[in-house]
Design a protein around this motif. Structure first.
Motif, short mmCIF file in Angstrom:
data_model
loop_
_atom_site.label_atom_id
_atom_site.label_comp_id
_atom_site.label_asym_id
_atom_site.label_seq_id
_atom_site.Cartn_x
_atom_site.Cartn_y
_atom_site.Cartn_z
N ILE A 1 -13.85 1.83 1.30
CA ILE A 1 -12.53 2.18 0.75
C ILE A 1 -12.68 3.24 -0.33
O ILE A 1 -11.93 4.22 -0.39
CB ILE A 1 -11.84 0.93 0.19
CG1 ILE A 1 -11.57 -0.09 1.31
CG2 ILE A 1 -10.52 1.30 -0.50
CD1 ILE A 1 -11.07 -1.43 0.82
N VAL B 1 -5.71 -1.83 0.85
CA VAL B 1 -6.53 -1.39 1.98
C VAL B 1 -7.45 -2.52 2.42
O VAL B 1 -7.64 -2.75 3.62
CB VAL B 1 -7.34 -0.14 1.60
CG1 VAL B 1 -8.23 0.29 2.76
CG2 VAL B 1 -6.42 1.01 1.21
N ASN B 2 -8.02 -3.24 1.47
CA ASN B 2 -8.93 -4.33 1.79
C ASN B 2 -8.24 -5.40 2.63
O ASN B 2 -8.80 -5.92 3.61
CB ASN B 2 -9.48 -4.94 0.50
CG ASN B 2 -10.65 -5.86 0.74
OD1 ASN B 2 -11.52 -5.56 1.56
ND2 ASN B 2 -10.69 -6.97 0.04
N ILE C 1 -4.27 -0.03 -4.68
CA ILE C 1 -4.82 0.64 -3.50
C ILE C 1 -5.99 -0.12 -2.91
O ILE C 1 -6.01 -0.42 -1.70
CB ILE C 1 -5.23 2.10 -3.83
CG1 ILE C 1 -3.99 2.90 -4.26
CG2 ILE C 1 -5.90 2.75 -2.62
CD1 ILE C 1 -4.32 4.32 -4.71
N PHE D 1 -10.87 6.74 0.63
CA PHE D 1 -9.66 7.00 -0.15
C PHE D 1 -9.95 7.76 -1.44
O PHE D 1 -9.06 7.95 -2.27
CB PHE D 1 -8.95 5.68 -0.46
CG PHE D 1 -8.10 5.19 0.68
CD1 PHE D 1 -6.74 5.44 0.73
CD2 PHE D 1 -8.67 4.50 1.73
CE1 PHE D 1 -5.96 5.00 1.79
CE2 PHE D 1 -7.91 4.06 2.81
CZ PHE D 1 -6.55 4.32 2.83
N LYS E 1 -6.80 6.58 7.78
CA LYS E 1 -7.82 6.22 6.79
C LYS E 1 -8.08 4.71 6.80
O LYS E 1 -9.23 4.26 6.72
CB LYS E 1 -7.39 6.67 5.40
CG LYS E 1 -7.48 8.16 5.16
CD LYS E 1 -7.07 8.51 3.74
CE LYS E 1 -7.23 9.99 3.44
NZ LYS E 1 -6.83 10.32 2.05
N VAL E 2 -7.00 3.93 6.88
CA VAL E 2 -7.17 2.47 6.94
C VAL E 2 -7.93 2.08 8.21
O VAL E 2 -8.82 1.23 8.17
CB VAL E 2 -5.80 1.76 6.89
CG1 VAL E 2 -5.97 0.25 7.11
CG2 VAL E 2 -5.11 2.02 5.56
N ALA F 1 -7.79 -4.06 6.10
CA ALA F 1 -9.07 -3.93 6.79
C ALA F 1 -9.57 -5.29 7.30
O ALA F 1 -10.21 -5.37 8.35
CB ALA F 1 -10.11 -3.31 5.86
N THR G 1 -2.62 8.14 6.09
CA THR G 1 -3.06 6.89 5.47
C THR G 1 -3.42 5.86 6.53
O THR G 1 -4.42 5.13 6.39
CB THR G 1 -1.96 6.33 4.55
OG1 THR G 1 -1.69 7.28 3.52
CG2 THR G 1 -2.39 5.01 3.92
N LEU H 1 0.83 -1.20 0.00
CA LEU H 1 0.00 0.00 0.00
C LEU H 1 0.87 1.26 0.00
O LEU H 1 0.58 2.23 -0.70
CB LEU H 1 -0.94 0.01 1.21
CG LEU H 1 -1.86 1.22 1.32
CD1 LEU H 1 -2.70 1.40 0.06
CD2 LEU H 1 -2.75 1.11 2.56
#
Length: 214
Positions: A190, A138-139, A134, A194, A163-164, A142, A160, A122
């Motif tokens: 996401i 992120v997935n 991206i 993002f 945000k995550v 998460a 970042t 990431l």
């Protein structure tokens, strides 16, 4: 072919000017700019090389040459599975606007094939604008059971990392996170957090429906 000298760290390279001009408008403009009267042309000799920025390493530059000049003195063509090598190519081709090499590097860097952790992937995605990394990056963060750590934040940067963390908390509880059988459960969150392009209507996932709770 007319060769020019380049200094990368403490190493000298000599490369054909035409190959660089054909791939990079940055080098094309550099070579087109005439030096002041009485001043030696940069790159015209080993004593007056073109000194590349400190961010360019010898290893990165050698990898770029293997793609730019695959039969050169500096080694054979870069293997398709050399992901670190293609990341180097991506980095330098982006810096010098080498669009053809940039596209080739992106095509060789499939998220699932690169053997690096989600945090590192990431971070690279955001640094080098690897847009198709991206969402899966992120997935993956998460969906994992471990929270975002201080070490993760140091690699990703605070914004970042936050945000995550926000994506992780978008599904109500830890039990929902662990039950998220669909890999797409976090997609809407996401996309929003993002600021990614909105998927087509048919691709939009209801996260609670994917858990059998809508």
């Amino acid at each position: 072919m007319q060769a020019h000298g380049f200094q990368v760290e403490d190493r000298l390279f000599r490369l054909p000017r035409q190959s660089l001009e054909a791939q990079s408008p940055v080098f094309k403009d550099m070579f087109a700019f005439p030096p002041p009267p009485g001043v030696d042309i940069e790159g015209s000799s080993d004593e007056h090389p073109i000194v590349l920025p400190d961010v360019v390493t010898v290893e990165d530059f050698k990898r770029l040459i293997k793609v730019l000049l695959p039969t050169s003195y500096y080694g054979t063509r870069l293997p398709k599975g050399d992901h670190d090598g293609w990341i180097s190519v991506l980095k330098l081709s982006r810096m010098w606007q080498m669009e053809e090499l940039h596209r080739a590097a992106l095509n060789h860097l499939k998220y699932s094939a690169v053997r690096k952790g989600a945090v590192e992937k990431l971070a690279l995605a955001l640094e080098l604008e690897i847009e198709h990394w991206i969402m899966p990056g992120v997935n993956e963060l998460a969906r994992r059971s471990q929270p975002i750590s201080i070490e993760d934040a140091q690699i990703l940067g605070l914004e970042t990392a936050l945000k995550v963390a926000a994506v992780r908390e978008s599904l109500i509880s830890e039990s929902l996170r662990l039950r998220a059988g669909s890999k797409d459960a976090f997609t809407p969150f996401i996309t929003k957090i993002f600021n990614l392009p909105v998927p087509e209507v048919s691709e939009v996932i209801d996260p609670l429906a994917s858990l059998g709770m809508s």
